[in-house]
Design a protein around this motif. Sequence first.
Motif, short mmCIF file in Angstrom:
data_model
loop_
_atom_site.label_atom_id
_atom_site.label_comp_id
_atom_site.label_asym_id
_atom_site.label_seq_id
_atom_site.Cartn_x
_atom_site.Cartn_y
_atom_site.Cartn_z
N VAL A 121 3.91 -20.38 -2.01
CA VAL A 121 4.83 -20.23 -3.05
C VAL A 121 4.89 -18.72 -3.32
N GLY A 122 6.09 -18.32 -4.22
CA GLY A 122 6.48 -17.08 -4.71
C GLY A 122 6.74 -16.15 -3.58
N ILE A 123 6.31 -14.83 -3.88
CA ILE A 123 6.57 -13.58 -3.02
C ILE A 123 5.21 -13.47 -2.23
N HIS A 124 5.43 -13.31 -1.11
CA HIS A 124 4.50 -12.64 0.07
C HIS A 124 4.60 -11.55 0.43
N ARG A 125 3.62 -10.62 0.18
CA ARG A 125 3.91 -9.19 0.84
C ARG A 125 2.90 -8.51 1.69
N ASP A 158 6.87 -0.04 11.74
CA ASP A 158 5.76 0.55 11.11
C ASP A 158 6.26 1.90 10.55
N GLU A 159 7.24 2.50 11.21
CA GLU A 159 7.88 3.76 10.60
C GLU A 159 8.62 3.85 9.17
N GLY A 160 9.00 2.48 8.83
CA GLY A 160 9.74 2.38 7.68
C GLY A 160 11.02 1.69 7.98
N ASN A 161 11.82 1.43 9.20
CA ASN A 161 13.14 1.00 9.55
C ASN A 161 13.13 -0.31 9.47
N GLY A 171 0.67 2.50 4.15
CA GLY A 171 1.27 2.29 2.76
C GLY A 171 2.61 1.70 2.83
N LYS A 172 3.33 1.83 3.95
CA LYS A 172 4.76 1.38 4.11
C LYS A 172 4.50 -0.16 4.22
N ALA A 173 5.86 -0.66 3.64
CA ALA A 173 5.94 -2.19 3.61
C ALA A 173 5.83 -2.58 5.02
N ARG A 174 5.11 -3.82 5.10
CA ARG A 174 5.28 -4.52 6.50
C ARG A 174 5.98 -5.79 6.52
N PHE A 175 6.09 -6.47 5.39
CA PHE A 175 6.99 -7.63 5.15
C PHE A 175 7.08 -7.78 3.60
N ARG A 176 8.24 -8.87 3.29
CA ARG A 176 8.36 -9.53 1.89
C ARG A 176 9.03 -10.73 2.24
#
Length: 166
Positions: free
Chosen positions: A70-74, A103-106, A80-85
């Motif tokens: 449920v909800g938002i998984h991150r 991994d580089e942010g794209n 520290g860069k985002a991997r998934f949402r």
Amino acid sequence: MDNDPNLTIGLESVYFFKGQKFSGILKAIHPNGIVRLTNFKDGLEHGRTFDTFPNGNLAAEYFYDQGKYVGIHRAWYESGKARFRYEYNDAGQAHGDHWEWHDEGNVYRYTRYDQGITVGTKIWRKDGKIYANYTYTPERLYGVVGSKLCFKLKGDETNKKTVINP
């Protein structure tokens, strides 16, 4: 977790401790050093689950309601860069926007869901070029799905084997 003979997993991923449905917090240490703390209620994942890197930084967080997402998984890379949402509705179905990043942010992948049904997906290469772009209907899939170009496009340096310029 792996070393406790009193902990067993039954059908449909129900956890038992000494023969009783487990309620509490389960700690698992992965070989890569990531520590996962999972909340359980009556044998099912319930509440917040989170992973931490060996340095203590948050690696991921997930939310469950009686074993359902449920909800938002991150999640994040160690940098520290985002991997998934990902987003899930109260029924545990993928719903809304699901994003993944290199991994580089794209951006790596974007998928849109409507009550558990995939509406469309785009996938990008690390260099930012589109690799796949497709939409779904109940009858069929539309778009280009993971195919490689059979000719070289002007200005495209990713496929150096074929040298045909249309």
